[in-house]
Design an enzyme around this catalytic site. Sequence first.
Site, PDB file in Angstrom:
ATOM      1  N   ARG A   1       0.721  -1.073   0.056  1.00  0.00           N
ATOM      2  CA  ARG A   1      -0.062   0.088  -0.088  1.00  0.00           C
ATOM      3  C   ARG A   1       0.851   1.096   0.151  1.00  0.00           C
ATOM      4  NH1 ARG A   1      -3.457  -2.953  -1.288  1.00  0.00           N
ATOM      5  NH2 ARG A   1      -5.470  -3.482  -0.675  1.00  0.00           N
TER       6      ARG A   1
ATOM      7  N   ASP B   1       4.356  -0.511  -6.983  1.00  0.00           N
ATOM      8  CA  ASP B   1       2.942  -0.797  -7.769  1.00  0.00           C
ATOM      9  C   ASP B   1       1.853   0.077  -7.087  1.00  0.00           C
ATOM     10  OD1 ASP B   1       1.257  -2.620  -9.516  1.00  0.00           O
ATOM     11  OD2 ASP B   1       0.500  -3.563  -7.557  1.00  0.00           O
TER      12      ASP B   1
ATOM     13  N   GLU C   1      -2.931   7.143  -5.077  1.00  0.00           N
ATOM     14  CA  GLU C   1      -3.095   6.738  -6.234  1.00  0.00           C
ATOM     15  C   GLU C   1      -4.773   6.552  -6.443  1.00  0.00           C
ATOM     16  OE1 GLU C   1      -1.808   2.633  -5.131  1.00  0.00           O
ATOM     17  OE2 GLU C   1      -3.960   1.993  -5.502  1.00  0.00           O
TER      18      GLU C   1
ATOM     19  N   HIS D   1      -0.876  -0.430  -9.684  1.00  0.00           N
ATOM     20  CA  HIS D   1      -1.599  -1.288  -8.732  1.00  0.00           C
ATOM     21  C   HIS D   1      -2.096  -2.506  -9.463  1.00  0.00           C
ATOM     22  CE1 HIS D   1      -3.490  -1.483  -4.283  1.00  0.00           C
ATOM     23  NE2 HIS D   1      -3.473  -2.726  -4.839  1.00  0.00           N
TER      24      HIS D   1
HETATM   25  P1  NAD Z   1      -1.236 -11.359   5.146  1.00  0.00           P
HETATM   26  O1  NAD Z   1      -2.585 -10.954   6.042  1.00  0.00           O
HETATM   27  O2  NAD Z   1      -1.193 -12.941   4.716  1.00  0.00           O
HETATM   28  O3  NAD Z   1       0.172 -10.975   5.803  1.00  0.00           O
HETATM   29  C1  NAD Z   1       0.552  -9.899   6.236  1.00  0.00           C
HETATM   30  C2  NAD Z   1       1.571 -10.047   7.277  1.00  0.00           C
HETATM   31  O4  NAD Z   1       1.911  -8.540   7.403  1.00  0.00           O
HETATM   32  C3  NAD Z   1       1.280 -10.569   8.803  1.00  0.00           C
HETATM   33  O5  NAD Z   1       2.010 -11.855   8.743  1.00  0.00           O
HETATM   34  C4  NAD Z   1       1.305  -9.592   9.564  1.00  0.00           C
HETATM   35  O6  NAD Z   1       1.777 -10.065  11.092  1.00  0.00           O
HETATM   36  C5  NAD Z   1       2.324  -8.710   9.218  1.00  0.00           C
HETATM   37  N1  NAD Z   1       2.200  -7.240   9.760  1.00  0.00           N
HETATM   38  C6  NAD Z   1       1.071  -6.530  10.222  1.00  0.00           C
HETATM   39  N2  NAD Z   1       1.605  -5.408  10.413  1.00  0.00           N
HETATM   40  C7  NAD Z   1       3.043  -5.318  10.178  1.00  0.00           C
HETATM   41  C8  NAD Z   1       3.810  -4.521  10.645  1.00  0.00           C
HETATM   42  N3  NAD Z   1       3.497  -3.106  11.160  1.00  0.00           N
HETATM   43  N4  NAD Z   1       4.894  -4.637  10.130  1.00  0.00           N
HETATM   44  C9  NAD Z   1       5.540  -5.634   9.689  1.00  0.00           C
HETATM   45  N5  NAD Z   1       4.736  -6.673   9.152  1.00  0.00           N
HETATM   46  C10 NAD Z   1       3.329  -6.306   9.702  1.00  0.00           C
HETATM   47  O7  NAD Z   1      -1.315 -10.507   3.964  1.00  0.00           O
HETATM   48  P2  NAD Z   1      -0.698 -10.757   2.390  1.00  0.00           P
HETATM   49  O8  NAD Z   1      -1.925 -11.431   1.588  1.00  0.00           O
HETATM   50  O9  NAD Z   1       0.746 -11.167   2.489  1.00  0.00           O
HETATM   51  O10 NAD Z   1      -0.883  -9.309   1.635  1.00  0.00           O
HETATM   52  C11 NAD Z   1       0.038  -8.292   2.231  1.00  0.00           C
HETATM   53  C12 NAD Z   1      -0.508  -6.988   1.647  1.00  0.00           C
HETATM   54  O11 NAD Z   1      -0.332  -6.915   0.324  1.00  0.00           O
HETATM   55  C13 NAD Z   1      -2.173  -6.750   1.790  1.00  0.00           C
HETATM   56  O12 NAD Z   1      -2.063  -5.992   3.300  1.00  0.00           O
HETATM   57  C14 NAD Z   1      -2.303  -5.519   0.701  1.00  0.00           C
HETATM   58  O13 NAD Z   1      -1.910  -4.198   1.464  1.00  0.00           O
HETATM   59  C15 NAD Z   1      -1.207  -6.000  -0.281  1.00  0.00           C
HETATM   60  N6  NAD Z   1      -1.674  -6.371  -1.623  1.00  0.00           N
HETATM   61  C16 NAD Z   1      -1.433  -5.956  -2.940  1.00  0.00           C
HETATM   62  C17 NAD Z   1      -1.676  -6.490  -4.001  1.00  0.00           C
HETATM   63  C18 NAD Z   1      -1.457  -5.824  -5.212  1.00  0.00           C
HETATM   64  O14 NAD Z   1      -2.094  -6.000  -6.453  1.00  0.00           O
HETATM   65  N7  NAD Z   1      -0.442  -4.798  -5.132  1.00  0.00           N
HETATM   66  C19 NAD Z   1      -2.451  -7.460  -4.167  1.00  0.00           C
HETATM   67  C20 NAD Z   1      -3.018  -8.115  -2.872  1.00  0.00           C
HETATM   68  C21 NAD Z   1      -2.546  -7.732  -1.435  1.00  0.00           C
END
Ligand code: NAD
Length: 325
Positions: A229, A253, A258, A290
Amino acid sequence: METIAFFDAKPYDKIWFDQLNTEYTLNYFENNLNASTAVLARGCAGVCAFVHDEINAETIEALHAGGCRIIAMRCAGVNNVDAKAAAGRIAIVRVPGYSPHAVAEHTMALLLALNRKVHRAWARTRDFNFSLSGLEGVDLYAKTAGIVGTGRIGRAFAAICRGFGMKVICYDPFPIALEGCRNVSLETLLEQSDVISLHCPLTRQSYHMLDTMAFLKMKRGVFLLNTSRGALVDTEALLHALNSGRVRGAGLDVYEEESELFYEDWSGSIVRDDVLSLLLSKPNVLLTSHQAFLTEEALREIARETLKSFDDFFAGRPLENEVRA
Ligand code: NAD
């Protein structure tokens, strides 16, 4: 047959939803969902929304008044939803793990292109310019990748980095043991990484986690990757770090501001976002709109899981991927 108001609908969404849907009338709207457009969902029992929709208390109030009982976010991150305002009135679901590989692979695509300057080489050879000066990169082999957030995507990216022979260190407030990776503090990760990749959600705690102080702790010449994000990174601080050479290249991304811009074609307009213009002016910044999720597998899984959530909700079954306040 229940009617679902589907906001921010794009052709690539419709392909899979139309193919897999047998139960619902899907009313597609190109508009983003916000307090003003919520009226479009009047009479619809469900709403399907995405990352740039503004689902604040006002929007939820309007949807609730119009008869909406469930909002299905067809994405993983839900930082744009006020789950507290919805509690007890509208159920919220999301699709947490549709394809971590899609995002992790795009993250590596950004790193490879940035490092070996594929985007610049492509522009040159198309112009029959076959010179190599300025296209130097580094070996990724034996370099240290620092992964912030070891959830589904972070883990998939860690596996890819290990495949490249990189050392992998990780920071997560809820650390898990990952084969071949070492858990460290955020500070150590910032100090030791040659590549830093963000894979954590945007929350009040993680907002601007990479600010001026964080950039100052990083190695000189680090690559920064953000496919999570935009607001995890203070963009002004990133610009300074790019100007000073602290950051060798940024593969992004996502971008803090955005939501008004991404997913639309502004190529014929004057875009009044000077921070974005400065970012895009740099040869060592690679920005995509994105799109890390955008694979056939992920789109199919998003449609399948979202329709399943609607099925479960309307049949009164428990919701597997409910977002709670
Ligand atoms: P997930 O919930 O499986 O994992 C997130 C991890 O981040 C967890 O292990 C959590 O403990 C950790 N976390 C929480 N707060 C944190 C912090 N302050 N510092 C470090 N780690 C922290 O989520 P995911 O499926 O791996 O997705 C991660 C992120 O990717 C989503 O939150 C979303 O914002 C982003 N995303 C982007 C796209 C894209 O198209 N660009 C697509 C899907 C997800």
